[in-house]
Design an enzyme around this catalytic site. Structure first.
Site, PDB file in Angstrom:
ATOM      1  N   THR A   8       0.876  -1.298  -0.039  1.00  0.00           N
ATOM      2  CA  THR A   8       0.080   0.017   0.130  1.00  0.00           C
ATOM      3  C   THR A   8       0.882   1.397  -0.193  1.00  0.00           C
ATOM      4  O   THR A   8       2.075   1.299   0.408  1.00  0.00           O
ATOM      5  CB  THR A   8      -0.817   0.217   1.269  1.00  0.00           C
ATOM      6  OG1 THR A   8      -0.038   0.246   2.233  1.00  0.00           O
ATOM      7  CG2 THR A   8      -1.916  -1.370   1.228  1.00  0.00           C
ATOM      8  N   GLY A   9       0.432   2.333  -0.531  1.00  0.00           N
ATOM      9  CA  GLY A   9       1.151   3.652  -0.537  1.00  0.00           C
ATOM     10  C   GLY A   9       2.321   3.218  -1.453  1.00  0.00           C
ATOM     11  O   GLY A   9       3.407   3.919  -1.329  1.00  0.00           O
ATOM     12  N   SER A  12       4.774   6.264  -4.446  1.00  0.00           N
ATOM     13  CA  SER A  12       5.968   7.135  -4.104  1.00  0.00           C
ATOM     14  C   SER A  12       6.612   6.657  -3.096  1.00  0.00           C
ATOM     15  O   SER A  12       6.142   5.833  -2.226  1.00  0.00           O
ATOM     16  CB  SER A  12       5.458   8.656  -4.053  1.00  0.00           C
ATOM     17  OG  SER A  12       4.615   8.647  -2.752  1.00  0.00           O
ATOM     18  N   GLY A  13       7.731   7.485  -2.779  1.00  0.00           N
ATOM     19  CA  GLY A  13       8.256   7.183  -1.318  1.00  0.00           C
ATOM     20  C   GLY A  13       8.916   5.830  -1.064  1.00  0.00           C
ATOM     21  O   GLY A  13       9.339   5.116  -1.862  1.00  0.00           O
ATOM     22  N   ILE A  14       8.897   5.473   0.148  1.00  0.00           N
ATOM     23  CA  ILE A  14       9.198   4.166   0.645  1.00  0.00           C
ATOM     24  C   ILE A  14       8.541   3.150   0.008  1.00  0.00           C
ATOM     25  O   ILE A  14       9.099   2.053  -0.391  1.00  0.00           O
ATOM     26  CB  ILE A  14       9.140   3.929   2.253  1.00  0.00           C
ATOM     27  CG1 ILE A  14       9.989   5.163   2.876  1.00  0.00           C
ATOM     28  CG2 ILE A  14       9.502   2.524   2.803  1.00  0.00           C
ATOM     29  CD1 ILE A  14       9.675   5.207   4.367  1.00  0.00           C
ATOM     30  N   GLY A  15       7.133   2.870  -0.239  1.00  0.00           N
ATOM     31  CA  GLY A  15       6.565   2.083  -0.896  1.00  0.00           C
ATOM     32  C   GLY A  15       6.684   1.839  -2.284  1.00  0.00           C
ATOM     33  O   GLY A  15       6.908   0.699  -2.824  1.00  0.00           O
ATOM     34  N   SER A 139       7.116   4.087  12.928  1.00  0.00           N
ATOM     35  CA  SER A 139       7.969   5.357  13.051  1.00  0.00           C
ATOM     36  C   SER A 139       8.604   5.483  14.401  1.00  0.00           C
ATOM     37  O   SER A 139       8.083   4.826  15.384  1.00  0.00           O
ATOM     38  CB  SER A 139       7.009   6.417  12.736  1.00  0.00           C
ATOM     39  OG  SER A 139       7.838   7.795  13.046  1.00  0.00           O
ATOM     40  N   TYR A 152      -0.696  11.846  14.526  1.00  0.00           N
ATOM     41  CA  TYR A 152       0.184  10.883  13.835  1.00  0.00           C
ATOM     42  C   TYR A 152       1.089   9.965  15.008  1.00  0.00           C
ATOM     43  O   TYR A 152       1.186   8.852  14.687  1.00  0.00           O
ATOM     44  CB  TYR A 152       1.074  11.801  13.012  1.00  0.00           C
ATOM     45  CG  TYR A 152       2.088  10.893  12.330  1.00  0.00           C
ATOM     46  CD1 TYR A 152       1.748  10.245  11.490  1.00  0.00           C
ATOM     47  CD2 TYR A 152       3.643  11.098  12.949  1.00  0.00           C
ATOM     48  CE1 TYR A 152       2.878   9.514  10.589  1.00  0.00           C
ATOM     49  CE2 TYR A 152       4.286  10.225  12.099  1.00  0.00           C
ATOM     50  CZ  TYR A 152       4.159   9.324  10.939  1.00  0.00           C
ATOM     51  OH  TYR A 152       5.134   8.829  10.469  1.00  0.00           O
TER      52      TYR A 152
END
Length: 260
Positions: A8-9, A12-15, A139, A152
């Site tokens: 999922t996600g 972009s980025g880490i995904g 995180s 968050y």
């Protein structure tokens, strides 16, 4: 044997980096995100470069029924998931009472509810087959309370607690749960959350390095992996249990306040 990962996600980025890493290992993919254009571009690149099968699922996981829809689409397409990577999530900086309540509730829905639902749905299959790996993106924020990002930090505390508890429940099976805890990482998250204007994001890890550490830890079935920290950040993390809570809360608030 070819392994299929659902990420999922993934747009972009880490995904996205996780998708490339898995493809490099000759694994098939189910990539999930809201941005159809980015997902289709990623699919084309992965298929042309690695010759793997890629299923695109365009879905907004802030919607309550989205996880079940993702599960149904995967089953309808005939894919068997071997690795579930719950990477999607977002944050936002500001005093809680000033922030948009609808956005805070969407954050909880995505970071907590969707992750929980997808884990429950696919874990049923993992248990039946007695094999499977889960990687949940938490995180380092999960290890403390975070003024200026109250919701968050709280959602990530849930992810860490939930992941660790599941890992213990699944001992004695061939199913593992790994909890990924990166520090500040150079992704779109910083800009969309407003964190790029804070001192916390002065030194960031690359999305690729975080994804690599998380993927390897998942393969080995590790419980937790902390990654992407500078030396001073590592030192701070080591001292967290010993620093008075009020002092820690003040420091985190200062680190997450707009530098202007």
């Amino acid at each position: 044997m070819i392994k299929t990962a659902l990420i999922t996600g993934a747009s972009s980025g880490i995904g996205k980096e996780l998708a490339f890493i898995h493809a490099e290992n000759k694994g098939d993919l189910v990539i999930v995100a809201r941005n159809e254009e980015k997902l289709l571009d990623l699919k084309t690149t992965l298929k042309e470069t690695y010759g793997i099968n890629v299923l695109v699922i365009v879905k907004d996981l802030t919607k309550p029924n989205a996880p079940q829809q993702v599960y149904n689409e995967v089953k309808s397409a005939g894919f068997q998931i071997d690795y579930l990577i719950n990477n999607a999530g977002f944050g936002g900086v500001g005093e809680f009472y000033k922030r948009n309540l609808a956005q805070e509730m969407e954050m909880i829905q995505l970071n907590v509810m969707a992750l929980t639902a997808l884990t429950h749905l696919f874990l049923q299959n993992f248990i039946q087959l007695n094999q499977g790996k889960i990687l949940n993106a938490s995180s380092t924020a999960s290890l403390m309370a975070g003024s200026m990002q109250a919701v968050y930090f709280a959602t990530k505390a849930y992810v860490t607690s939930f992941s660790n508890a599941l890992a213990e429940e699944l001992k004695g099976t061939n199913v593992t749960v790994t909890n990924l805890m990166p520090g500040a990482t150079d992704t779109e998250f910083a800009k969309t959350s407003g964190m790029d204007k804070t001192s916390l994001f002065d030194n960031t890890a690359t999305a690729k390095s975080v994804a690599t550490d998380g993927y390897q830890a998942m393969l080995y079935g590790k419980l937790d992996v902390i990654t992407g920290l500078t030396f001073s950040q590592k030192l701070l993390m080591a001292l967290v249990p010993f620093i008075p809570k009020k002092m820690m809360l003040k420091q985190i608030k200062e680190m997450q306040t707009d530098k202007k």
